[in-house]
Write an enzyme that holds these catalytic residues in place. Structure first.
Site, PDB file in Angstrom:
ATOM      1  N   ASN A   8      40.237  34.757  43.234  1.00  0.00           N
ATOM      2  CA  ASN A   8      41.334  35.725  43.155  1.00  0.00           C
ATOM      3  C   ASN A   8      41.650  36.123  44.596  1.00  0.00           C
ATOM      4  O   ASN A   8      40.960  36.946  45.195  1.00  0.00           O
ATOM      5  CB  ASN A   8      40.851  36.932  42.329  1.00  0.00           C
ATOM      6  N   ARG A  92      43.455  32.963  39.916  1.00  0.00           N
ATOM      7  CA  ARG A  92      44.418  33.944  39.450  1.00  0.00           C
ATOM      8  C   ARG A  92      45.703  33.743  40.254  1.00  0.00           C
ATOM      9  O   ARG A  92      45.686  33.760  41.481  1.00  0.00           O
ATOM     10  CB  ARG A  92      43.879  35.339  39.710  1.00  0.00           C
ATOM     11  N   HIS A 180      49.284  42.002  34.565  1.00  0.00           N
ATOM     12  CA  HIS A 180      47.943  42.294  34.020  1.00  0.00           C
ATOM     13  C   HIS A 180      47.679  41.499  32.745  1.00  0.00           C
ATOM     14  O   HIS A 180      46.876  41.890  31.897  1.00  0.00           O
ATOM     15  CB  HIS A 180      47.756  43.803  33.713  1.00  0.00           C
ATOM     16  N   ARG A 240      51.677  52.640  44.282  1.00  0.00           N
ATOM     17  CA  ARG A 240      53.017  52.221  43.837  1.00  0.00           C
ATOM     18  C   ARG A 240      53.621  53.305  42.945  1.00  0.00           C
ATOM     19  O   ARG A 240      52.889  53.923  42.165  1.00  0.00           O
ATOM     20  CB  ARG A 240      52.936  50.900  43.066  1.00  0.00           C
ATOM     21  N   GLU A 378      38.825  40.025  33.632  1.00  0.00           N
ATOM     22  CA  GLU A 378      39.861  39.023  33.925  1.00  0.00           C
ATOM     23  C   GLU A 378      39.245  37.725  34.446  1.00  0.00           C
ATOM     24  O   GLU A 378      39.744  36.634  34.148  1.00  0.00           O
ATOM     25  CB  GLU A 378      40.838  39.597  34.963  1.00  0.00           C
TER      26      GLU A 378
END
Ligand code: AMP
Length: 404
Positions: A8, A92, A180, A240, A378
């Protein structure tokens, strides 16, 4: 022993995990590591299967100036000091664009197509692709699989996929993708085990971490998400803003004279909990701070989760269960309790003791809507996809020599 490497890669860090392939396609995590501070203060840290530290070392800045060099350092450490020679690598990749609704085996053609989506995710996609290119050129026979954050949401109805802008722009790729997805897919696969009664129903999953979004699932499939074209939309996040009138962006450009690159940096790094509080982007720090703006940022976060839950319940035309996951969702009983209070009108009641214990099911026995905490994974999802593609490739061509 066969192993799968999961990568990732971000702008300043490369996270990696190694999974051993055991009987019947079961996977067991062996190593979890990362190189962070790429180009500034590079550092390799890794832990073994039981969480014990197996590496913690700093590197001079000139030996790890970018993602490919970090990948080379991590690869050498895995090979030479841990005898890890993976049979495949799963990556990813944040953006699969309009076409990818499932993971894909990588070749040069796939990389070329994924490069087209750099403009859709300029802060992530180039860094995700960098280690893929490095491995393609150094070990061309090693199978690599791209797993997309967008893929799980690709079957949304057109109504959920469009913005109200001319059709041509949708055709060009300006769509409500949602992100996600690997986390939501993992939760969707876990639900039949941890909550079989509701796994086939209407479920809102709240992935609340530094990045945060929510997904409306029906029968284990995504039907709506709070995120859209980019991972900026929806909930307020660490840095964010979440939902923002595009007029604000126009104002920053035209009235404040900010160049586009500065606006981009501002929206990704200076807003959200950090911008609101002026204290931190980290929920733990906000919760222990005595600054009133820190409390306001927490209240704002909770308020927006509540608002968006209403929207997703409307998309689902009802609600059968609510699930918390990711850093804040899995670990903060107080934030869960505040959110549950906001969801009271939907029929949510929390059992305070179960919530404080971080139990799997935290709703009261008389709650109309059951509430669960399901830890996400994940990386395991990526490893499972990678193994599945590897096995289907081998069963399609049993004579293919295994790469190592
Ligand atoms: P993630 O991106 O999923 O790793 O989540 C990171 C976020 O989870 C950060 O904002 C952390 O402050 C937050 N977090 C982790 N543990 C806790 C905790 N015990 N209480 C509150 N927030 C937490």
């Amino acid at each position: 022993m066969d192993t799968i490497l999961v990568v990732n890669a971000g702008s300043s860090s490369v996270k990696f995990q190694v999974f051993a392939v055991e009987g019947e396609g079961r996977l067991k995590r062996q190593i979890k590591g990362q190189i962070d501070g790429i180009g500034s203060r590079p550092r390799l840290r890794a832990s073994g299967a039981d969480g014990n530290t197996i590496a913690d070392r700093a590197y001079p800045i000139e030996s790890v100036p970018d993602v490919p060099s970090a990948m080379a350092v991590a690869g050498a450490w895995l090979r030479e000091e841990n005898s890890i020679n993976p049979v495949a690598v799963g990556h990813r990749v944040v953006h699969g664009g309009p076409d990818h609704s499932r993971p894909v085996l990588i070749d040069h053609g796939v990389v070329g197509r994924l490069e087209r989506y750099i403009s859709l995710a300029p802060l992530h996609q180039p860094h995700n692709l960098a280690p893929i290119r490095t491995i393609l050129s150094n070990s061309p026979a090693l199978p690599q699989v791209a797993c997309f954050d967008t893929a799980f949401h690709r079957d949304h109805d057109a109504l959920a996929d469009h913005y109200a802008i001319p059709y041509q722009l949708h055709a060009e790729g300006i769509r409500r993708y949602g992100f996600h997805g690997l986390s939501y897919e993992y939760i969707a696969r876990r639900l039949p085990q941890v909550a079989p009664d509701i796994a086939g129903g209407r479920v809102i999953v709240a992935h609340l971490g530094s990045g945060a979004s929510m997904c409306a699932m029906k029968n284990g499939k995504s039907v709506e998400s709070t995120m859209g074209f980019t991972a900026l939309d929806g909930l307020a996040m660490g840095t964010r803003p979440g939902q923002l009138d595009p007029g604000v962006v126009l104002y920053l450009l035209s009235e404040k004279g900010m160049p586009a690159s500065k606006v981009q940096d501002f929206l990704y790094r200076e807003c959200g909990l950090k911008g609101l509080s002026g204290v931190s982007n980290d929920m733990r720090e906000l919760q222990t701070s005595t600054d009133p703006r820190a409390k306001f940022a927490v209240d704002y976060f909770v308020y927006r989760v509540g608002l968006n839950a209403g929207m997703l319940a409307a998309a689902l035309q009802g609600l059968d269960a609510f699930v918390f996951t990711a850093g804040i969702g899995e670990n903060s009983s107080s934030i869960r309790a505040l959110i549950a209070e906001r969801l009271g009108w939907l029929g949510v009641t929390i059992d305070a003791a179960e919530n404080d214990k971080h139990s799997g099911k935290i709703s009261a026995s008389n709650s109309k809507i059951p509430v669960y905490v399901v830890p996400t994974d994940e990386e395991l999802m990526i490893a499972q996809h990678t193994l599945a593609l590897l096995m289907s490739r081998q069963s399609a061509n049993p004579n293919r020599a295994r790469a190592s």
